[in-house]
Scaffold this active site. Structure first.
Site, short mmCIF file in Angstrom:
data_model
loop_
_atom_site.label_atom_id
_atom_site.label_comp_id
_atom_site.label_asym_id
_atom_site.label_seq_id
_atom_site.Cartn_x
_atom_site.Cartn_y
_atom_site.Cartn_z
N GLY A 140 13.95 0.36 1.55
CA GLY A 140 12.66 -0.23 2.17
C GLY A 140 11.73 0.62 1.36
O GLY A 140 11.66 1.68 1.01
N HIS A 141 10.34 -0.10 1.43
CA HIS A 141 9.08 0.49 0.92
C HIS A 141 8.00 0.26 1.94
O HIS A 141 8.34 -0.55 2.79
CB HIS A 141 8.83 0.14 -0.36
CG HIS A 141 9.70 0.97 -1.44
ND1 HIS A 141 9.63 2.00 -1.82
CD2 HIS A 141 10.71 0.47 -2.49
CE1 HIS A 141 10.30 2.59 -2.88
NE2 HIS A 141 11.00 1.55 -3.23
N ASN A 144 7.66 -3.28 3.36
CA ASN A 144 8.76 -3.69 4.26
C ASN A 144 8.67 -3.29 5.57
O ASN A 144 8.69 -3.83 6.54
CB ASN A 144 10.04 -2.96 3.55
CG ASN A 144 10.20 -3.61 2.12
OD1 ASN A 144 10.58 -2.79 1.30
ND2 ASN A 144 10.09 -4.73 2.02
N ASP A 171 3.97 4.38 4.48
CA ASP A 171 4.13 5.17 3.94
C ASP A 171 3.35 6.70 4.47
O ASP A 171 4.03 7.54 5.12
CB ASP A 171 3.96 5.44 2.37
CG ASP A 171 4.80 4.58 1.87
OD1 ASP A 171 5.99 4.13 2.43
OD2 ASP A 171 4.83 4.22 0.35
#
Length: 395
Positions: A140-141, A144, A171
């Site tokens: 994922g990032h 997401n 993040d």
């Protein structure tokens, strides 16, 4: 500015804390940067080929998240290298890793093994979904994680105006910053108990935590459509100016809103008189304000509201922000190795954070780190020859 930050500074609040960071991407390196800024000694374990992060964001001196760290280039799968890593972990206060669940265990450096050797160790794990749960092994990032947390949906905006910066929610904020907070808490507790622990930081959960206030509004039935903070309200939005630049307008409080409409000559306008929070009026008010702000360049509106508390400020680009008078006065940005970047934050009066060295070149500190571990020059040369560790190119 670079020279100033290279000079000796008082020790930061984390001086003496030793961190072994396994190189990764995004929130893990950012967490390490926060610790380094505050004085922790970070030994960054990098592989010879670099990481996807170094390809995406640039490596060496341009890798802002690696400022203040020492780079030890090492092959984690090499038998000799494993013994070196074990020695580093045995002497560390914190291990920081951001691999998918199970990777560190397969490498032989999982929390069970490391804590058995070093009971006071803080073992900090950064993942998108956490160490358990059905999504734990999945990729994922940032977007997401924010999406599953219910947070990405809150960034809806009409039109293409700047509103939700990438990588910040999942993040960096929900990931790296929350993990750094966890490490600080665990270090404080370990100082009392003498016992370490494992930190399971999931970006998805951190993103949700950052959005606690929005969940508060949702619980009150005030989110989306008739909320002052979701871009529905005309007095909490961004508007495009005549030159294509943008202005942020946020006079939420009645006293600020009152002087805001006065400055725009709208005090007697029936559409703007009366109840500020009458949501039925908002669409028409927004159309009117949109036309007004599009009639003049951004500099005009900056000047008009410069001496007020009406909460009207320009939307600056990353190139403009370091040159803003307020940011310059507070030295909010610094230049390190030719890269303009945010200065350490927050500001501590007695033990301030500082950038004590520029981001290292890949393997720049391999020999230095190994020498500090007690290895002789001959032993280091043997490790280089075997491929267990690497020196920087042309070294």
């Amino acid at each position: 500015m670079e020279k100033e930050h290279a000079q000796a500074r008082p020790n930061g609040p984390l001086a003496g804390i030793k961190v072994v960071e396994f190189a990764g991407i995004g929130p893990g390196p950012f967490c390490g940067m926060l610790l380094a800024d505050m004085g922790a000694e970070i030994t960054l374990l990098e592989r010879a080929g670099g990481t996807f992060a170094s390809q995406l964001f640039g490596g060496g001196r341009k890798a802002v998240a690696n400022r203040g760290k020492k780079s030890l280039c090492i092959d984690l799968k090499h038998a000799d290298a494993k013994r070196l890593v074990q020695q580093l972990v045995d002497d560390a206060d914190v291990v920081l890793e951001g691999f998918r669940p199970g990777v560190m265990e397969r490498l032989g450096f999982g929390p069970e093994e490391c804590l058995a050797r070093n009971p006071k160790l803080i073992y900090a794990r950064m993942t998108g979904w956490g160490q358990s749960g059905p999504l734990a092994p999945r990729a994922g990032h940032d977007a997401n994680y924010a999406a599953i947390a219910g947070v990405l949906d809150t960034g809806r905006h009409h039109g293409g105006a700047p509103w939700a910066p990438p990588t910040l929610v999942g993040d960096m904020g929900g990931g790296g910053l929350v993990l750094a907070w966890g490490i600080a808490c665990a270090l404080l507790e370990a100082g009392r108990s003498g016992v370490g622990q494992v930190i399971d930081a999931a970006m998805c959960e951190g993103a949700a935590l950052l959005a606690h206030g929005l969940f508060n509004l949702e619980a009150l039935g005030e989110w989306q459509g008739q909320c002052a903070l979701d871009s529905s309200a005309p007095f909490y939005d961004v508007y495009e100016c005549a030159d294509g630049l943008w202005i942020s307008v946020c006079p939420l409080e009645p006293q600020f809103y009152r002087t805001f409409v006065e400055r725009l000559g709208l005090a007697a306008d029936p559409a703007f008189a009366g109840q500020q929070y009458d949501a039925q009026r908002w669409p028409a008010m927004k159309v009117r304000l949109d036309g007004i702000f599009r009639s003049q360049p951004r500099a005009h509106w900056e000047s008009l509201f410069a001496d007020t508390d009406d909460c009207v400020w320009p939307v600056l680009s990353m190139k403009e922000a370091p040159e803003h008078p307020h940011n310059k006065a507070r030295e909010a940005f610094v230049d390190i190795a030719g890269v303009t970047q945010p200065a350490p934050a927050p500001r501590l009066s007695r033990t301030p954070g500082a950038i004590r060295r520029p981001p290292p070149l890949l393997g720049e500190n391999t020999r230095e780190c190994l020498t500090q571990m007690g290895l002789s020059a001959a032993e280091i040369d043997r490790l280089v020859e075997s491929g267990a560790v690497s020196l920087p190119r042309n070294a």
